[in-house]
Design a protein around this motif. Sequence first.
Motif, PDB file in Angstrom:
ATOM      1  N   LEU A 130      -9.751 -61.852  39.519  1.00 15.09           N
ATOM      2  CA  LEU A 130      -8.684 -61.308  40.574  1.00 15.09           C
ATOM      3  C   LEU A 130      -8.569 -61.945  41.807  1.00 15.09           C
ATOM      4  CD1 LEU A 130      -9.711 -57.703  40.134  1.00 15.09           C
ATOM      5  CD2 LEU A 130      -8.100 -58.586  38.676  1.00 15.09           C
ATOM      6  N   TYR A 131      -7.538 -62.051  42.260  1.00 14.85           N
ATOM      7  CA  TYR A 131      -7.328 -62.740  43.370  1.00 14.85           C
ATOM      8  C   TYR A 131      -6.871 -61.979  44.339  1.00 14.85           C
ATOM      9  CZ  TYR A 131      -7.616 -67.389  41.246  1.00 14.85           C
ATOM     10  OH  TYR A 131      -8.112 -68.567  40.506  1.00 14.85           O
ATOM     11  N   TYR A 132      -6.341 -60.811  44.242  1.00 18.67           N
ATOM     12  CA  TYR A 132      -6.084 -59.723  45.243  1.00 18.67           C
ATOM     13  C   TYR A 132      -6.323 -58.544  44.875  1.00 18.67           C
ATOM     14  CZ  TYR A 132      -3.536 -57.886  49.194  1.00 18.67           C
ATOM     15  OH  TYR A 132      -3.291 -57.005  50.610  1.00 18.67           O
ATOM     16  N   THR A 133      -6.550 -57.814  45.887  1.00 13.22           N
ATOM     17  CA  THR A 133      -6.726 -56.164  45.660  1.00 13.22           C
ATOM     18  C   THR A 133      -6.257 -55.357  46.773  1.00 13.22           C
ATOM     19  OG1 THR A 133      -8.764 -56.579  44.048  1.00 13.22           O
ATOM     20  CG2 THR A 133      -8.338 -54.377  45.086  1.00 13.22           C
ATOM     21  N   LYS A 134      -5.439 -54.347  46.399  1.00  9.77           N
ATOM     22  CA  LYS A 134      -5.106 -53.281  47.193  1.00  9.77           C
ATOM     23  C   LYS A 134      -5.791 -52.058  46.874  1.00  9.77           C
ATOM     24  CE  LYS A 134      -2.157 -51.576  50.286  1.00  9.77           C
ATOM     25  NZ  LYS A 134      -2.366 -52.149  51.999  1.00  9.77           N
ATOM     26  N   LEU A 135      -6.443 -51.488  47.824  1.00 11.03           N
ATOM     27  CA  LEU A 135      -7.280 -50.151  47.637  1.00 11.03           C
ATOM     28  C   LEU A 135      -6.502 -49.124  48.473  1.00 11.03           C
ATOM     29  CD1 LEU A 135     -11.106 -51.409  48.610  1.00 11.03           C
ATOM     30  CD2 LEU A 135      -9.857 -51.075  46.187  1.00 11.03           C
ATOM     31  N   HIS A 136      -6.575 -47.990  47.475  1.00  8.23           N
ATOM     32  CA  HIS A 136      -5.662 -46.878  48.247  1.00  8.23           C
ATOM     33  C   HIS A 136      -6.364 -45.551  47.794  1.00  8.23           C
ATOM     34  CE1 HIS A 136      -2.644 -43.563  47.803  1.00  8.23           C
ATOM     35  NE2 HIS A 136      -2.028 -44.312  49.119  1.00  8.23           N
ATOM     36  N   GLY A 137      -6.558 -44.813  49.073  1.00 10.18           N
ATOM     37  CA  GLY A 137      -7.170 -43.419  48.892  1.00 10.18           C
ATOM     38  C   GLY A 137      -8.048 -43.340  50.119  1.00 10.18           C
ATOM     39  N   THR A 138      -8.574 -41.874  50.372  1.00 11.78           N
ATOM     40  CA  THR A 138      -9.481 -41.630  51.423  1.00 11.78           C
ATOM     41  C   THR A 138     -10.851 -41.217  50.797  1.00 11.78           C
ATOM     42  OG1 THR A 138      -8.597 -39.485  51.487  1.00 11.78           O
ATOM     43  CG2 THR A 138      -7.667 -41.026  52.882  1.00 11.78           C
ATOM     44  N   SER A 139     -10.861 -40.754  49.793  1.00 14.90           N
ATOM     45  CA  SER A 139     -12.215 -40.653  49.183  1.00 14.90           C
ATOM     46  C   SER A 139     -12.483 -41.382  47.877  1.00 14.90           C
ATOM     47  CB  SER A 139     -12.280 -39.023  48.780  1.00 14.90           C
ATOM     48  OG  SER A 139     -11.262 -38.614  47.839  1.00 14.90           O
ATOM     49  N   PHE A 140     -13.876 -41.498  47.502  1.00 13.64           N
ATOM     50  CA  PHE A 140     -14.057 -42.182  46.307  1.00 13.64           C
ATOM     51  C   PHE A 140     -13.607 -41.723  45.000  1.00 13.64           C
ATOM     52  CE2 PHE A 140     -17.249 -43.559  43.044  1.00 13.64           C
ATOM     53  CZ  PHE A 140     -16.961 -44.974  43.143  1.00 13.64           C
ATOM     54  N   ASP A 141     -13.542 -40.408  44.922  1.00 17.26           N
ATOM     55  CA  ASP A 141     -13.334 -39.891  43.418  1.00 17.26           C
ATOM     56  C   ASP A 141     -11.711 -39.789  43.267  1.00 17.26           C
ATOM     57  OD1 ASP A 141     -12.467 -38.103  45.180  1.00 17.26           O
ATOM     58  OD2 ASP A 141     -13.568 -36.218  44.398  1.00 17.26           O
ATOM     59  N   LYS A 142     -10.931 -40.306  44.173  1.00 16.83           N
ATOM     60  CA  LYS A 142      -9.636 -40.540  43.950  1.00 16.83           C
ATOM     61  C   LYS A 142      -9.111 -41.820  44.352  1.00 16.83           C
ATOM     62  CE  LYS A 142      -8.936 -35.432  44.599  1.00 16.83           C
ATOM     63  NZ  LYS A 142      -8.159 -34.398  45.193  1.00 16.83           N
ATOM     64  N   TRP A 159      -6.475 -49.283  37.974  1.00 17.97           N
ATOM     65  CA  TRP A 159      -7.422 -48.111  37.852  1.00 17.97           C
ATOM     66  C   TRP A 159      -7.601 -47.502  38.853  1.00 17.97           C
ATOM     67  CZ3 TRP A 159     -12.613 -48.946  39.009  1.00 17.97           C
ATOM     68  CH2 TRP A 159     -13.163 -50.131  39.449  1.00 17.97           C
ATOM     69  N   GLN A 160      -8.532 -46.271  38.388  1.00 14.58           N
ATOM     70  CA  GLN A 160      -8.958 -45.162  39.610  1.00 14.58           C
ATOM     71  C   GLN A 160     -10.171 -44.978  39.087  1.00 14.58           C
ATOM     72  OE1 GLN A 160      -6.684 -42.005  39.830  1.00 14.58           O
ATOM     73  NE2 GLN A 160      -7.052 -41.049  37.801  1.00 14.58           N
ATOM     74  N   THR A 161     -11.164 -44.436  40.139  1.00 14.53           N
ATOM     75  CA  THR A 161     -12.418 -43.874  40.240  1.00 14.53           C
ATOM     76  C   THR A 161     -12.293 -42.713  39.652  1.00 14.53           C
ATOM     77  OG1 THR A 161     -12.332 -43.787  42.373  1.00 14.53           O
ATOM     78  CG2 THR A 161     -13.417 -45.601  41.497  1.00 14.53           C
ATOM     79  N   GLN A 162     -12.140 -42.228  38.347  1.00 15.01           N
ATOM     80  CA  GLN A 162     -12.010 -40.935  37.741  1.00 15.01           C
ATOM     81  C   GLN A 162     -12.057 -40.935  36.629  1.00 15.01           C
ATOM     82  OE1 GLN A 162      -8.352 -38.730  39.227  1.00 15.01           O
ATOM     83  NE2 GLN A 162      -9.124 -36.814  38.913  1.00 15.01           N
ATOM     84  N   PHE A 163     -12.724 -39.962  35.783  1.00 15.41           N
ATOM     85  CA  PHE A 163     -12.959 -40.142  34.625  1.00 15.41           C
ATOM     86  C   PHE A 163     -13.558 -41.051  33.901  1.00 15.41           C
ATOM     87  CE2 PHE A 163      -8.650 -37.665  35.418  1.00 15.41           C
ATOM     88  CZ  PHE A 163      -9.207 -36.437  35.621  1.00 15.41           C
ATOM     89  N   PRO A 164     -14.779 -41.596  34.360  1.00 16.24           N
ATOM     90  CA  PRO A 164     -15.503 -42.557  33.771  1.00 16.24           C
ATOM     91  C   PRO A 164     -15.684 -42.525  32.112  1.00 16.24           C
ATOM     92  CG  PRO A 164     -16.949 -41.355  34.688  1.00 16.24           C
ATOM     93  CD  PRO A 164     -15.751 -40.531  34.891  1.00 16.24           C
ATOM     94  N   THR A 165     -15.364 -43.888  31.402  1.00 12.51           N
ATOM     95  CA  THR A 165     -15.733 -43.771  29.898  1.00 12.51           C
ATOM     96  C   THR A 165     -17.269 -43.894  29.713  1.00 12.51           C
ATOM     97  OG1 THR A 165     -15.346 -45.951  30.114  1.00 12.51           O
ATOM     98  CG2 THR A 165     -13.481 -44.493  29.359  1.00 12.51           C
ATOM     99  N   GLU A 166     -18.009 -44.592  30.582  1.00 15.75           N
ATOM    100  CA  GLU A 166     -19.423 -45.091  30.409  1.00 15.75           C
ATOM    101  C   GLU A 166     -20.304 -44.669  31.593  1.00 15.75           C
ATOM    102  OE1 GLU A 166     -20.124 -48.893  29.007  1.00 15.75           O
ATOM    103  OE2 GLU A 166     -18.435 -48.885  27.444  1.00 15.75           O
ATOM    104  N   THR A 167     -21.238 -44.322  31.402  1.00 10.82           N
ATOM    105  CA  THR A 167     -22.161 -43.983  32.626  1.00 10.82           C
ATOM    106  C   THR A 167     -23.743 -44.369  32.426  1.00 10.82           C
ATOM    107  OG1 THR A 167     -20.804 -42.032  33.324  1.00 10.82           O
ATOM    108  CG2 THR A 167     -23.159 -42.141  34.064  1.00 10.82           C
TER     109      THR A 167
END
Length: 927
Positions: free
Chosen positions: A77-89, A104-112
Amino acid sequence: MCTSSSEEDHFQLIYDGETRDWINAALFLDDDNESEDSKRFVLHTSHSALLYLEYDLTSNADCTVLELARCSDSSILYYTKLHGTSFDKLAIISGNAFGELLVWQTQFPTETDSKSVMKTYPLLLRLEAHNGVIHAIEFDLEAQLLVTTSDDRSVKFWNIQKPGDWTTAEIKPMFSCYGHSSRVMCVVILKIDGRTFVASGGEDSYVCIWSSSGELILKRRQQFGAPIWRLGFSQDAEILYSTSSTGNLVGQNLKGVLNRPKIEPTMLSSLGDVNEFVRNLKFVNNEIVVGLSSSNRLHYTRISPDSSHGNNWLVVKDFPSYKRTILEVFENVIATCGHRRITLHRYNADTNDFEQLFDGIRMKGTIRSFQFLSRDRYLVSDNLGYCLLLQTHQLHIESHIALFNNREPWITAALLISEHYLLLGNREGHVMLYCRSSATDDFQLKDTVRYLHGKMGSNFFKLLSVNGENAHVMSGGHEAFLKYLNVSFANSTLRVSQREGIPLAWVEASPTEDLILGFNDNHIVAWSRRNDVLLQLACGGGHRCWDFRLSDGDTLLSIAYVKQKRVFFYRNSLYNAVDNRIKDIKPNTWHVRNCNTLRLITPRNQSDPFILSAGDDNIIKVTQVSKDSLSQRAELHSHISTVRSLQVIPHKSNGDSSTWLVFSVGGRSQLCISQLSIDACNKCWISELASHTLHNVASSRGTSTIEARLMAIDVVQQSDGDHFSVYVAGGDGNISHYNWVLGNPSQLDLKHFVDIQRCPLGIQWIESKAMLLVSTTKGEVYGFDHTLETTCVQLQLHVTGINTIDIYVDQHLLHILSGGDDENIKYTVLNLNNNNVEHKTEYSGLHNAQVNALAIHCPTEGTKASGMFAYTCSIDRQIYRIDLKTHKYSRVGYTCIADVKGMLMDEDQRMYFYGCGLQIMSLSNAL
């Protein structure tokens, strides 16, 4: 951590860590379970890994990794924009090298993975967005707008809908906008008075402002040719900030640009007769414009400050009727000319009348040029080559001037330097110096510079300075250069001293020392040395039927021009005030591309050095070092491609003035030779002596016209002082020896050459042993005698290219310090009596990138080899100090210069690191 006070801001580094991958984006979070003494944030890396971290502000403990997240897609990746105030959203919107937009977003992981705190999240969206790398992403959910930029030079607008979380998001293309000529590196979305705008910045040094519908509202060159890396917008002040590769910060107040009605050229009313139109025009003052019509009548009109009010053209009464070829105006005096005949009128602002001052015959043919030299001196020339210097409003003949006998002999520019010297430029492209004869009072031709601006002639001359010995004059014409002329009164000679590249296709006028007016394609352009491009006005193409007027302290520019037989008028302020916080910051005038070479010189009776630097922007800069500041004094624009290496040879000193000869080489096989003089007031005078194209010559192949890049140069001054041996290393493997004589700078005699079958990277002349040392891309060092016919030394120092080398000669011992692509530093001691290596040491592991900069330093003059130290730096920016006797080394600091190209040390124990910037560091501060 920043602590603010009334006097200044204090910054304290409270944590320093390192990831295993490039960091694309960072964001502080406001999680509910965050305490007052801790701070949580995320880092996103270029392989789509997300680190969720917490730092305790009350201790100096390391950051704690709360979670390591990754996306199921791991594109680079060459550029990233992060959006949100809390990690789970949190939403992660990125662009990869394939021009794809990934969400993509940090919600509903497929692997842990509980052991490594690793979670994998699914990719929600993959869109084919651009035909190239995505460099910037910005969005506004309220405006339902997402914008991306790329290598493909486009700014793309997308409609974004997100009714719920990011699993419900839909992104659809709207349109693509093309306003940049190279990579678009950054973009921001602006809100001004409820309206949405988009600003983009590119490698072409332009900022474009777009409406939400994709209309290009404003395009302006901001950073003097330097790539624009980032944009920022102050919502409160409505100021758009841009930063460039030079480190400069530019602020532009958008409220004045976007909130007021767009200032367009106003079409003035037509003349009364349907078949009559204005074919030439001039400003008389700030309000009155005169126009010479197709019927050879003189009209005038008053420009209303309110563009909504129309104008009326009035005819100048009792205007003599004959076919006109010339209209010129100076300080309320209007001159019109035709076949043999000249008419002068004076405008009276109080009575609004035009008083006739003169009407009569003065020439033999059709008058093609009328030049106001001053209030009461005029130069007139016709198509037959007849030229007169006239005086007073009665046009008394003061002098006759003999012009070239050619097809178009008339004058395009004239300057009366003094009572005895006159400078003329003609339509054939020649510039001529005339001197007044004491016997006849006529002007006689003394010297000529042919085709100064090509074959179209000079458009103006501007006198910069004059004294008892010489005069310096600036000239502009139909090319993207300003030329500087030197007039010597002692021998009545004229020569071109230097040139200055500017971002205009051709130049028409220089109303102030800072402001240049001219044309680019179909635009009138106003360019400033301090502020870059100030104005671009579409006018339908460059032509002679236009005029300008400066008012309000040279800040308000009025322009009138003829387009398709109609007159248009435009007036606007040139300079917009910027934020008070940055308006007094002195701009950085360093190179807008990488600096490849640097030399230090110290003028006579001075302690502060001057820097001569050159690089990928094709420019040689002269910069004065004064205490803690740098002041650019001069520029050389003689190279047409990258400058790779330069050498400076002291030539002579007269009184408090010092002179050097500057030899420089680079791309397109170009060798340039110039003369630099610095006087007691630190004023620099540069003369371009010669420019040579060095072609590859081999006896078996004949003469080759292939233009190879010249990599390095060194120069040896011979005993008589005006003869020089010039050694040049070409990228094709040729090391050439030339003879050059100052008295005949255009002549360069090849004495001998040798082909080493590999690319040389540097050459150094060892005076005490009359030997030329050559380093190559194969890690070898060669030593040749002064004729290049004998190979004295051949050593294999590195397994790859030698990027940098420094030497110290101690009697018969040659100490060589070298650094290369192999990330190693080699210290070699060579006995010059028998060419045997007496010592060799390798310092590996100091740097983790190629070594490009190093220097040998002796703390006191005359110190033996046992007291020598080395300072090294590489692309990793770390600075090491090595004791060359004990071989102990230590890290003493780091440089802020990315992609460092080299370093030098001066007698005051200052280190100069150069590359994409310049950093000067005191040796005492580094230890």
